[in-house]
Enzyme design. Structure first.
Site, mmCIF file in Angstrom:
data_model
loop_
_atom_site.group_PDB
_atom_site.id
_atom_site.type_symbol
_atom_site.label_atom_id
_atom_site.label_comp_id
_atom_site.label_asym_id
_atom_site.label_seq_id
_atom_site.Cartn_x
_atom_site.Cartn_y
_atom_site.Cartn_z
ATOM 1 N N HIS A 121 0.881 -1.182 0.000
ATOM 2 C CA HIS A 121 0.000 0.000 0.000
ATOM 3 C C HIS A 121 0.916 1.229 0.000
ATOM 4 C CE1 HIS A 121 -2.775 2.949 1.841
ATOM 5 N NE2 HIS A 121 -3.759 2.142 1.475
ATOM 6 N N ASP A 198 2.905 -4.525 8.067
ATOM 7 C CA ASP A 198 1.707 -3.709 7.903
ATOM 8 C C ASP A 198 0.512 -4.664 7.987
ATOM 9 O OD1 ASP A 198 -0.558 -2.565 6.855
ATOM 10 O OD2 ASP A 198 0.409 -1.751 5.059
ATOM 11 N N GLN A 201 -4.777 -5.086 6.960
ATOM 12 C CA GLN A 201 -5.826 -5.963 6.418
ATOM 13 C C GLN A 201 -5.914 -7.296 7.151
ATOM 14 O OE1 GLN A 201 -8.111 -5.148 4.323
ATOM 15 N NE2 GLN A 201 -7.274 -3.190 3.681
ATOM 16 N N LYS A 224 -10.469 -0.957 10.676
ATOM 17 C CA LYS A 224 -10.593 -2.179 9.851
ATOM 18 C C LYS A 224 -11.093 -3.335 10.710
ATOM 19 C CE LYS A 224 -7.711 -0.521 6.440
ATOM 20 N NZ LYS A 224 -8.202 0.110 5.236
ATOM 21 N N CYS A 362 -4.865 2.582 -3.674
ATOM 22 C CA CYS A 362 -3.617 3.078 -3.055
ATOM 23 C C CYS A 362 -2.469 2.088 -3.244
ATOM 24 C CB CYS A 362 -3.803 3.393 -1.570
ATOM 25 S SG CYS A 362 -5.079 4.593 -1.235
HETATM 26 N N1 C6P Z 1 -6.422 0.484 2.952
HETATM 27 C C1 C6P Z 1 -8.240 0.188 1.369
HETATM 28 O O1 C6P Z 1 -9.322 0.508 0.860
HETATM 29 P P1 C6P Z 1 -5.077 3.675 7.312
HETATM 30 O O2 C6P Z 1 -5.665 4.515 6.211
HETATM 31 O O3 C6P Z 1 -3.897 4.322 7.943
HETATM 32 O O4 C6P Z 1 -6.073 3.163 8.284
HETATM 33 O O5 C6P Z 1 -4.543 2.335 6.578
HETATM 34 C C2 C6P Z 1 -3.651 2.431 5.515
HETATM 35 C C3 C6P Z 1 -3.396 1.085 4.933
HETATM 36 C C4 C6P Z 1 -2.141 0.535 5.047
HETATM 37 N N2 C6P Z 1 -1.875 -0.704 4.613
HETATM 38 C C5 C6P Z 1 -2.818 -1.467 4.037
HETATM 39 C C6 C6P Z 1 -2.483 -2.854 3.597
HETATM 40 C C7 C6P Z 1 -4.115 -0.962 3.872
HETATM 41 O O6 C6P Z 1 -5.050 -1.711 3.300
HETATM 42 C C8 C6P Z 1 -4.401 0.363 4.302
HETATM 43 C C9 C6P Z 1 -5.755 0.963 4.078
HETATM 44 C C10 C6P Z 1 -7.768 0.912 2.599
HETATM 45 O O7 C6P Z 1 -7.573 -0.733 0.914
HETATM 46 C C11 C6P Z 1 -7.889 2.390 2.444
HETATM 47 S S1 C6P Z 1 -6.775 3.052 1.275
#
Ligand code: C6P
Length: 404
Positions: A121, A198, A201, A224, A362
């Site tokens: 991401h 990370d 997910q 999440k 993203c």
């Molecule tokens: N992915 C998606 O629709 P935040 O925004 O900080 O809570 O998470 C960021 C992030 C980082 N790593 C991974 C693997 C992610 O999936 C995400 C967030 C969402 O896929 C929003 S872009």
């Protein structure tokens, strides 16, 4: 066995209609819906407990502090961290990764290397690019195969004594690939490289034991995991959290301030400058309790059934191509439909009450790898049903008939 019809009653939003149709929410990888207990935890805090933490001698502040620190304890237990002070509250995964990357930018030197994968991401790419720019270190990328799996041999070849940190996701948000993080961590440690996972997910679907994984950092976002937005976690091994400098300066993170020199607070407060997101941290704890009451193993089993069902039905549509076919997959189904723009499909099925995400999610480097501009992504949760998948598939067929 997971009692899905009982569970659905816990989520008020699942009763609503969108565009005159019952909501079919299949955008769980973007954010999960919130059960009533989490909403109640938030409102209870503001109705009965609201005060700043760690500051007041008064009873209300002490009560707020107790609840806030109990939430940290819940996270420690849930992720099996060795110490409570290894749990840092952040705004979410993005901030957790930035905190570590910013710290590393001061530890890295020219000639050092940071390893990430092609599956990341943007939140696990850009902070490392910034860290490399600041420090003169180089960013290396572990390649993937056409199924969307990390190539472990190539990973091993990239590892060397120059590698200072490996940062990879546990589950790809775009393809659903579950990465072999235990193996990645073990191999990286043989070269004395730190490992950041990370887990944005993963934490709503898999039980995580950070000591068993032996990762150095693990990041996630509460939203999440049926928790609120604006709160997340950085787990870091104590020795690493001692080593890296503070991320932000301000109140709470100091021991003593003079104009000449400031000394920093002990962990975890060294990384928690300013008034924390108290209510959301407490509600994060409530979300963890909620998930544990259902059981992450039952959740994973049920979601795998949904994924298998949706994959089978969608595979019967000749115009559809699934993107991401890893052997180990979480409940994410990304696909394209001939040369139709994903946005057009997303907009048509939205009119039928179905929420999916379209675009690059993203993860532009994944799109570059597959040579596509974006995908349509349906991501499932334990409160989804097979009936909803049928509604989604029928809507998709309708959209294809209109556009092809
Ligand atoms: N992915 C998606 O629709 P935040 O925004 O900080 O809570 O998470 C960021 C992030 C980082 N790593 C991974 C693997 C992610 O999936 C995400 C967030 C969402 O896929 C929003 S872009």
């Amino acid at each position: 066995m997971l009692n899905n019809s009982k569970i659905r009653k816990d989520f008020p939003i699942l009763n609503r209609q969108v565009n005159g149709k019952p909501l079919v929410y299949l955008d769980n990888a973007a954010t999960s819906q919130k059960p009533q207990v989490v909403i109640a935890a938030l409102s209870k805090f503001y109705q009965k407990i609201n005060a700043n933490v760690h500051r007041g001698v008064h009873s209300l502040s002490q009560e707020a502090t107790k609840e806030f620190e109990e939430a940290r304890l819940k996270l420690q237990k849930h992720f099996n961290a060795k110490h409570t002070h290894e749990i840092i509250f952040t705004r979410g995964t993005t901030e957790s990764i930035n905190l570590v990357a910013n710290g590393f930018s001061q530890l890295l030197q020219k000639g050092d290397e940071v390893l990430i994968s092609q599956l990341e991401h943007h939140s696990n790419i850009v902070p490392w690019q910034l860290a490399c720019e600041k420090s003169g270190a180089s960013l290396k990328v572990i390649p993937i195969n056409s199924k969307g799996e990390i190539l472990l041999k190539e990973f091993e070849q990239l590892l060397s004594n120059k590698t200072k940190i490996v940062a990879v996701n546990h589950i790809s948000n775009t393809l659903g690939t579950i990465n072999p993080i235990k193996e990645i961590i073990t191999k990286a440690h043989k070269h004395n490289a730190a490992v950041l996972i990370d887990g944005a997910q993963a934490t709503a679907h898999i039980a995580i034991d950070v000591q068993e994984l032996d990762c150095d950092f693990y990041c996630t976002s509460a939203h999440k995991m049926c928790g609120p937005t604006g709160i997340g976690m950085l787990y870091g091994k104590e020795e690493w959290l001692q080593k890296i400098p503070p991320y932000q300066g301000g109140g709470e993170m100091i021991k003593e301030v003079t104009f000449e020199k400031t000394t920093y607070a002990d962990l975890p407060y060294k990384f928690e400058a300013g008034t924390p997101n108290i209510a959301d941290a407490i509600a994060f704890g409530a979300a963890i309790d909620y998930l544990n009451n259902i059981g992450l193993d039952s959740i994973a089993k049920y979601e795998n059934e949904l994924l298998a069902y949706a994959t089978q039905l969608i595979s019967e549509i000749p115009e559809v191509k699934i993107i991401g076919t890893a052997q180990e997959k979480a409940a994410v189904l990304s696909f394209i439909v001939k040369d139709i723009h994903p946005f057009d499909i997303g907009s048509i099925i939205d009119k039928l009450g179905i929420a999916v995400r379209t675009g690059h999610h993203c993860t532009q480097p994944i799109m570059q790898f597959f040579d596509i501009s974006g995908t349509i992504r349906a991501s499932f949760s334990f409160y989804n049903t097979k009936e909803e998948i049928i509604v989604f598939i029928n809507a998709l067929k309708k959209a294809i008939t209109m556009l092809c």
